[in-house]
Motif scaffolding. Sequence first.
Motif, PDB file in Angstrom:
ATOM      1  N   VAL A  78       0.848  -1.185   0.000  1.00 17.43           N
ATOM      2  CA  VAL A  78       0.000   0.000   0.000  1.00 17.43           C
ATOM      3  C   VAL A  78       0.883   1.235   0.000  1.00 17.43           C
ATOM      4  O   VAL A  78       2.047   1.193   0.427  1.00 17.43           O
ATOM      5  N   LEU A  79       0.335   2.315  -0.494  1.00 17.13           N
ATOM      6  CA  LEU A  79       1.035   3.588  -0.552  1.00 17.13           C
ATOM      7  C   LEU A  79       0.303   4.581   0.336  1.00 17.13           C
ATOM      8  O   LEU A  79      -0.902   4.783   0.175  1.00 17.13           O
ATOM      9  N   ILE A  80       1.036   5.186   1.279  1.00 23.89           N
ATOM     10  CA  ILE A  80       0.476   6.282   2.073  1.00 23.89           C
ATOM     11  C   ILE A  80       0.909   7.580   1.412  1.00 23.89           C
ATOM     12  O   ILE A  80       2.107   7.852   1.290  1.00 23.89           O
ATOM     13  N   GLN A  81      -0.048   8.358   0.967  1.00 26.76           N
ATOM     14  CA  GLN A  81       0.252   9.629   0.308  1.00 26.76           C
ATOM     15  C   GLN A  81      -0.218  10.779   1.191  1.00 26.76           C
ATOM     16  O   GLN A  81      -1.408  10.931   1.443  1.00 26.76           O
ATOM     17  N   ALA A  82       0.746  11.559   1.666  1.00 27.78           N
ATOM     18  CA  ALA A  82       0.446  12.716   2.508  1.00 27.78           C
ATOM     19  C   ALA A  82       0.565  13.990   1.678  1.00 27.78           C
ATOM     20  O   ALA A  82       1.540  14.154   0.931  1.00 27.78           O
ATOM     21  N   THR A  83      -0.407  14.876   1.805  1.00 32.13           N
ATOM     22  CA  THR A  83      -0.382  16.141   1.074  1.00 32.13           C
ATOM     23  C   THR A  83      -0.194  17.291   2.052  1.00 32.13           C
ATOM     24  O   THR A  83      -0.934  17.413   3.035  1.00 32.13           O
ATOM     25  N   TYR A  84       0.829  18.107   1.794  1.00 32.92           N
ATOM     26  CA  TYR A  84       1.102  19.250   2.660  1.00 32.92           C
ATOM     27  C   TYR A  84       1.427  20.461   1.802  1.00 32.92           C
ATOM     28  O   TYR A  84       2.373  20.444   1.006  1.00 32.92           O
TER      29      TYR A  84
END
Length: 340
Positions: A78-84
């Motif tokens: 799985v890929l955890i994609q964080a947007t900041y």
Amino acid sequence: MHFYRSLLILFTFFVFCMNVYSIDLKVQIKNGTNGGIGSVDKIKVILLRDGMVPIREMGAQTGNFTIQGLDVPDGSPVLIQATYKGANYNKMVPPVPAMRSKIQEIEVYESSTDIKILKTRSLLQIVREKDSIQVFKIYLIQNNSNPPRSYQSSGLEVFIPQEATGIMGSWTQGQSQMAIPLEFKDQGNGIRLLERSVLPGSTDIQISYRIPAESGQDVTFEDGILFEEPSNEKPIFAKPLDMKLEFSSDSNPQILKDDIPEGLNAFMVKYENGTKKTKISLIGGTPVIPKLTNGPRQVVNGNLIPEWDTSLVAIIGFLALLFSLSYIGEYIKRKNQKHG
């Protein structure tokens, strides 16, 4: 027949469900710019199975938190994609229990709009094939900002001729080595916009396109330098060896010989001082026949380089060499001294 087909579908679904597990992912957000606790505007969890399938989305988070109750098939990462602040930060979690149970650290950065924090080198490789001219554009970008910041603006502009077909691109950033397919926004006059942020560290951009040309047909197309170079010079590689190249902006380009893979002609070409463009004319040449001819070109193992063209892999090493030099002219000077 219909009964057996339905039974097979039901059996496949049953096996799939038997191999789905509920997992919790512990996440820690750090701020790489100030060294403190980080925060994100959005979190998305993506299942990497037969493509990229979003399975969970969450709002703003700070510091340590847990993503609970994710139903994930066994054997699927799985890929955890964080947007900041408009930039995406990716963390891949392998399908290994020990890796899934550990804290997933994601480092985010404050942003900068100063393009001077980027150091970029690029090159062009041109290959005459049977029915077209294949062009590769390679960019190596270093973001060595101190303290580290991500470069954010409206995007990076790259030059691709209007008549180009089959345009593809991949973007590999940091140590993840995960190639992300690129989308190009046509700005007109050959300018294409890449709406992506450049994170601290290294970034590899690969772009591939074709210029229509019947076998043996002479052809002229344009190239331009936009964000990538502080100077107006660029290395251009070409095959086959019997293809003649002429450049509208440079009637006597520097011929490169050292560190050049066998089977390639190589030039250091001066582009026009004002527009930073040149017209490239290709005359003659025996078409190069790819070993792989089935289907469209795809991103493979993080790049667009076809298996038959190992020379492009080698000249990326040449491009990396330019990073250790202050200016492209230093390379030419060093080679001249070597043979002087």
